[in-house]
Design a protein around this motif. Sequence first.
Motif, PDB file in Angstrom:
ATOM      1  N   LYS A 188       4.864   1.303  -5.560  1.00  9.12           N
ATOM      2  CA  LYS A 188       6.435   1.666  -5.596  1.00  9.12           C
ATOM      3  C   LYS A 188       6.806   3.224  -6.113  1.00  9.12           C
ATOM      4  O   LYS A 188       7.932   3.717  -5.923  1.00  9.12           O
ATOM      5  N   SER A 238       4.474   2.403   3.194  1.00  5.89           N
ATOM      6  CA  SER A 238       4.895   1.063   2.527  1.00  5.89           C
ATOM      7  C   SER A 238       5.606   0.213   3.503  1.00  5.89           C
ATOM      8  O   SER A 238       5.654  -0.792   3.063  1.00  5.89           O
ATOM      9  N   ALA A 244       1.582  -3.513  -2.354  1.00  8.95           N
ATOM     10  CA  ALA A 244       1.770  -2.273  -2.841  1.00  8.95           C
ATOM     11  C   ALA A 244       0.304  -1.776  -3.724  1.00  8.95           C
ATOM     12  O   ALA A 244       0.086  -2.682  -4.435  1.00  8.95           O
TER      13      ALA A 244
END
Length: 512
Positions: A188, A238, A244
């Motif tokens: 992230k 992503s 992640a």
Amino acid sequence: MKSTHLSLIAGAAVLAAVTGFATVTAPGAPAKTAAKSATVLPVERSSLVCPAPSGSDLAETRYTAFTPAGEAGDAEGTAELKPALPVVDDEDETDPKKIKKAEEAAKKAKEKADKPVLAVKEPGKPVTAEADGASAPALAGTATGRLAPGWAAQQTTEVTAGGARGLLGVSCTAPDTDFWFPGVSTAKTRQDYLHLTNPDDSAAVADIELYGTEGALKSEVGDGITVPARSSVAVLLSTLTDEAADRLTAHVTTRSGRVGAVVMSAEDGAGSDWISASDDPSGTLVLPGIPADATSVELVAYAPGEDDADVKVRLVGKNATFSPAGSATLHVKSSMTAVVDLKDVTRGEPASLLLTPVRKDRATPIVAALRVVRGKGDKQEIAYIPATGPVGARATVADNRGKEATLSLTAPGATAEVKVTASAGSEGGEPVVETHTVKGGTTLAVTPKAPEGLKGAYALTVETTSGGPVHASRTLARTEGGVPMFTVQTLPDDRGTVEVPAARQDLSVLDD
């Protein structure tokens, strides 16, 4: 980084197959004289692609292109980089007015794409161009004739604020069909975009696979990505998976066509830069040019085969080669990514990383890259150093300015001597030649002597003149707002020559 050139060998092979041009001995005929050794000739055509520089409105980009001076035949040739066409998705559009507007926009884009952004006119002198903001396009082009051997280009972008803050540099690369990118991420805190640029007149189709520390990541959208003719697409990694992961390895292959591929990585609070592809999988890899003041160095490696890899990790320093404390070896499991935090391993001296098999009889191929940090806290900046092949006969990096450049030369084996030529400047200046001896098992970091009377940008060309192989990289560094911005580009062999086998006509194969 990879280089793909149109070879003269293919033409010779076809001619031999069709006409019997190559010598063949007929059954029962006297043995012929052994074939002569191949002739080394300059390539006559080479291609390059450059990704779209930035998505930031604050971006300031400079392009530089250059062909080294040297023996390159008599053909004049051209060397031009032109804008890639925008990718427009209007398949579902039904409004006639919007369709017409899109067609007009596509026509204007086509007209713009026919005009070169950069055009090298003569060997030995670089040319530059500038672009500001987020609208600068990807570039693609071809060099022919005497401008083809060693043709090189770079784009350097500075972004002074925002999530993409940093100094971003990337050497434009030859299109290919297979790329490895250790060090990418879907975390992230990261925004990693894979840029795929297709220089050809037909569409290319690419597949993207992601491998983490536990193996392949699940993805249903990384297959069959279409890159239209003479266009470029950017894929946010992503979006390819729900997982992640901080450190991954991306593998890009094409089902049809060829592309240029490179990853732009922006990391919250740490800056941004390009991640270029690692050298092809090998049991021994060199990652040259870790800055002396690096505050953090992280190694990311991946074993693409069916076997695990056991690797010696050694630092090639200023005076000797040694194993970092606590990180002398690395075990890389098959189809998994391994990560090692080497911290501030250079301790104030320039260095390079050498990866070799623990056992020579078990040299499992791997790919690798380094994530390097300079500075600390909110004043840090990142760059990436992929494993790279040796300089070989010659290698060039196109964009250098004043005292911002540092050239790193590593001789992992025997002592070597190299010749470094600083070209004429893009706006004036005379070339300068230096010779450096790199002792075996050491890394030499030098500030290149700039051209006499330099104006504008200049290119650096490195040639191995004697001794063992040398691996090289060039670092551009500057401080902006207290941030030690930097970017590192490797210098693999430019493959500016090709071996053409000696052949002569022999029609004896037609005898009864």
